[in-house]
Design a protein around this motif. Structure first.
Motif, PDB file in Angstrom:
ATOM      1  N   TYR A 104       0.790  -1.238   0.000  1.00  0.00           N
ATOM      2  CA  TYR A 104       0.000   0.000   0.000  1.00  0.00           C
ATOM      3  C   TYR A 104       0.822   1.289   0.000  1.00  0.00           C
ATOM      4  O   TYR A 104       0.253   2.372  -0.156  1.00  0.00           O
ATOM      5  CB  TYR A 104      -0.948   0.005   1.207  1.00  0.00           C
ATOM      6  CG  TYR A 104      -2.061  -0.994   1.054  1.00  0.00           C
ATOM      7  CD1 TYR A 104      -3.123  -0.770   0.176  1.00  0.00           C
ATOM      8  CD2 TYR A 104      -2.057  -2.187   1.776  1.00  0.00           C
ATOM      9  CE1 TYR A 104      -4.140  -1.687   0.024  1.00  0.00           C
ATOM     10  CE2 TYR A 104      -3.074  -3.122   1.629  1.00  0.00           C
ATOM     11  CZ  TYR A 104      -4.116  -2.868   0.751  1.00  0.00           C
ATOM     12  OH  TYR A 104      -5.126  -3.782   0.588  1.00  0.00           O
ATOM     13  N   LEU A 132      -9.568   6.381  10.333  1.00  0.00           N
ATOM     14  CA  LEU A 132      -8.583   5.531   9.674  1.00  0.00           C
ATOM     15  C   LEU A 132      -8.309   6.046   8.269  1.00  0.00           C
ATOM     16  O   LEU A 132      -9.168   5.988   7.388  1.00  0.00           O
ATOM     17  CB  LEU A 132      -9.070   4.085   9.625  1.00  0.00           C
ATOM     18  CG  LEU A 132      -7.958   3.045   9.532  1.00  0.00           C
ATOM     19  CD1 LEU A 132      -7.152   2.997  10.826  1.00  0.00           C
ATOM     20  CD2 LEU A 132      -8.503   1.665   9.211  1.00  0.00           C
ATOM     21  N   SER A 133      -7.100   6.557   8.077  1.00  0.00           N
ATOM     22  CA  SER A 133      -6.706   7.097   6.776  1.00  0.00           C
ATOM     23  C   SER A 133      -5.220   6.822   6.557  1.00  0.00           C
ATOM     24  O   SER A 133      -4.533   6.348   7.451  1.00  0.00           O
ATOM     25  CB  SER A 133      -6.965   8.610   6.720  1.00  0.00           C
ATOM     26  OG  SER A 133      -6.003   9.308   7.496  1.00  0.00           O
ATOM     27  N   VAL A 134      -4.755   7.122   5.367  1.00  0.00           N
ATOM     28  CA  VAL A 134      -3.318   6.980   5.098  1.00  0.00           C
ATOM     29  C   VAL A 134      -2.661   8.332   4.852  1.00  0.00           C
ATOM     30  O   VAL A 134      -1.479   8.385   4.519  1.00  0.00           O
ATOM     31  CB  VAL A 134      -3.074   6.046   3.889  1.00  0.00           C
ATOM     32  CG1 VAL A 134      -3.546   4.640   4.210  1.00  0.00           C
ATOM     33  CG2 VAL A 134      -3.745   6.560   2.620  1.00  0.00           C
ATOM     34  N   THR A 175      -5.186   8.756  11.131  1.00  0.00           N
ATOM     35  CA  THR A 175      -3.866   8.159  10.995  1.00  0.00           C
ATOM     36  C   THR A 175      -3.200   8.714   9.735  1.00  0.00           C
ATOM     37  O   THR A 175      -3.853   8.902   8.706  1.00  0.00           O
ATOM     38  CB  THR A 175      -3.966   6.633  10.934  1.00  0.00           C
ATOM     39  OG1 THR A 175      -4.936   6.246   9.954  1.00  0.00           O
ATOM     40  CG2 THR A 175      -4.392   6.069  12.284  1.00  0.00           C
ATOM     41  N   VAL A 194       0.297   4.636   5.957  1.00  0.00           N
ATOM     42  CA  VAL A 194      -0.041   3.208   5.955  1.00  0.00           C
ATOM     43  C   VAL A 194       0.384   2.584   7.277  1.00  0.00           C
ATOM     44  O   VAL A 194      -0.361   1.805   7.891  1.00  0.00           O
ATOM     45  CB  VAL A 194       0.640   2.491   4.774  1.00  0.00           C
ATOM     46  CG1 VAL A 194       0.474   0.974   4.888  1.00  0.00           C
ATOM     47  CG2 VAL A 194       0.082   2.988   3.447  1.00  0.00           C
ATOM     48  N   ALA A 246      -1.965   3.594  10.109  1.00  0.00           N
ATOM     49  CA  ALA A 246      -3.257   2.910   9.962  1.00  0.00           C
ATOM     50  C   ALA A 246      -3.152   1.474  10.457  1.00  0.00           C
ATOM     51  O   ALA A 246      -4.043   0.963  11.159  1.00  0.00           O
ATOM     52  CB  ALA A 246      -3.720   2.946   8.510  1.00  0.00           C
ATOM     53  N   SER A 285     -13.637   2.089  13.136  1.00  0.00           N
ATOM     54  CA  SER A 285     -12.638   3.121  13.428  1.00  0.00           C
ATOM     55  C   SER A 285     -13.197   4.157  14.395  1.00  0.00           C
ATOM     56  O   SER A 285     -14.414   4.329  14.532  1.00  0.00           O
ATOM     57  CB  SER A 285     -12.217   3.818  12.134  1.00  0.00           C
ATOM     58  OG  SER A 285     -13.303   4.552  11.598  1.00  0.00           O
ATOM     59  N   TYR A 329     -13.335   6.467   7.382  1.00  0.00           N
ATOM     60  CA  TYR A 329     -12.243   5.752   6.714  1.00  0.00           C
ATOM     61  C   TYR A 329     -11.979   6.401   5.359  1.00  0.00           C
ATOM     62  O   TYR A 329     -12.869   7.050   4.789  1.00  0.00           O
ATOM     63  CB  TYR A 329     -12.626   4.297   6.385  1.00  0.00           C
ATOM     64  CG  TYR A 329     -13.209   3.465   7.483  1.00  0.00           C
ATOM     65  CD1 TYR A 329     -12.445   2.474   8.100  1.00  0.00           C
ATOM     66  CD2 TYR A 329     -14.538   3.618   7.873  1.00  0.00           C
ATOM     67  CE1 TYR A 329     -12.995   1.664   9.090  1.00  0.00           C
ATOM     68  CE2 TYR A 329     -15.089   2.823   8.862  1.00  0.00           C
ATOM     69  CZ  TYR A 329     -14.323   1.848   9.475  1.00  0.00           C
ATOM     70  OH  TYR A 329     -14.860   1.051  10.438  1.00  0.00           O
ATOM     71  N   ALA A 362      -7.540   2.684   3.479  1.00  0.00           N
ATOM     72  CA  ALA A 362      -7.568   2.150   4.843  1.00  0.00           C
ATOM     73  C   ALA A 362      -8.566   1.001   4.973  1.00  0.00           C
ATOM     74  O   ALA A 362      -8.317   0.036   5.704  1.00  0.00           O
ATOM     75  CB  ALA A 362      -7.912   3.271   5.827  1.00  0.00           C
ATOM     76  N   ILE A 371      -6.875  -2.038   3.861  1.00  0.00           N
ATOM     77  CA  ILE A 371      -5.881  -2.470   4.839  1.00  0.00           C
ATOM     78  C   ILE A 371      -6.547  -3.294   5.943  1.00  0.00           C
ATOM     79  O   ILE A 371      -6.031  -4.335   6.354  1.00  0.00           O
ATOM     80  CB  ILE A 371      -5.137  -1.255   5.430  1.00  0.00           C
ATOM     81  CG1 ILE A 371      -4.205  -0.648   4.376  1.00  0.00           C
ATOM     82  CG2 ILE A 371      -4.353  -1.644   6.683  1.00  0.00           C
ATOM     83  CD1 ILE A 371      -3.569   0.663   4.790  1.00  0.00           C
TER      84      ILE A 371
END
Length: 294
Positions: A70, A163-165, A176, A179, A182, A206, A211, A215, A218
């Motif tokens: 990712y 929840l994120s990248v 977050t 990667v 997360a 989350s 999200y 994520a 993931i």
């Protein structure tokens, strides 16, 4: 001469006797005695086994694999209701999944004992999404809930972050930021629950229930399924009892309701007590997520 022969015979008999005694000692001695079995209550204190852990890759192994998969992926979607996130049960039966979050943190580590006692008294199964911070503040209560057959314990994250990248925020809470972050948010609490209960969580929600699409993928690759809701039951335990009741009465066959059991000063318990009898009169029954999402 006869005396010599008698002496020899007596000596041989003595040797044979000593040899036999030595053999008895050798055959009956147990230099490494087997430990006695632990009492049943002590055995229950460690529900997980080495075999349970041996089947799972380590956190480091999971992170290494998913980091490669990712890294550099850019999200294109953001929200509560994304592809890959379960919002409803796949059924037309008159069943409702009541899910209760415990978010932890400075203002979210309380325990609504009256709510849980009502569920127990009425034999209402429920799914509890619990954050790592709440577990740390309420470990004896967590262990009791985890051992109760009415309740299913699921993953509400390590630090209760969206929840994120890329660090995207919602409600003033920064998500977050990568990667790696997360993965930590999901895996940290996943492993904590596994260590304490012997059961790996099946579902994840989350912090804030937001999200991005990377994520979401993931979470699936970690081995959990993201679950949100189609009915907002108490808006973070800020609804009045009347509002909770009205929200719950909007549920339909297969609805997933989000509520909270970490704010005892709220009216969630009272609203629930008003709504449950009416829902039962309509023919609804209540289920845990794991009962319907195989």
């Amino acid at each position: 001469m006869q005396q010599v022969i008698k002496t020899l015979i007596w000596g041989m008999a003595l040797c044979l006797t000593l040899t036999a005694c030595a053999e008895v000692k050798v055959t009956t001695q147990q230099p490494h005695p087997r430990p006695s079995a632990a009492p049943a209550d002590k055995q229950k204190a460690k529900p997980h086994t080495t075999a349970t852990h041996a089947k799972l890759p380590t956190m480091a192994e999971v992170k290494q694999k998913l980091q490669l998969k990712y890294e550099g992926k850019q999200p294109s979607k953001w929200g509560e209701h994304l592809p890959g996130v379960i919002d409803r049960l796949p059924t037309k039966e008159k069943v409702i999944a009541l899910t209760f979050d415990a978010c932890g943190g400075q203002h979210g580590s309380g325990y609504d004992a009256a709510l849980i006692q009502y569920l127990e008294r009425e034999r209402i199964p429920a799914t509890l999404f619990i954050n790592s911070r709440w577990i740390e503040r309420n470990k004896p209560t967590f262990m009791r809930l985890a051992q109760h057959p009415l309740f299913e314990i699921e993953n509400h994250g390590t630090a209760h972050r969206p929840l994120s990248v890329n660090g995207r925020a919602i409600y003033g809470i920064r998500g977050t930021g990568s990667v790696n972050e997360a993965m930590d948010e999901v895996l940290g609490n996943d492993r904590k629950i596994l260590e304490l209960t012997g059961r790996k969580p099946k579902f994840f929600r989350s912090g804030t229930a937001y999200y991005d699409d990377v994520a979401v993928n993931i979470v699936h690759d970690i081995g959990e399924r993201p679950v949100n809701f189609d009915v907002v039951g108490d808006a973070g335990a800020t609804f009045s009892a009347k509002q909770v009741k009205q929200a719950l009465l909007q549920a339909k066959p297969g609805s997933i309701v989000i509520l909270h059991f970490n704010r005892p000063a709220g009216d969630t318990a009272e609203g629930l007590k008003q709504a449950i009898p009416l829902l039962r009169q309509k023919g609804y029954r209540f289920v845990k997520l794991e009962d319907m999402l195989k």
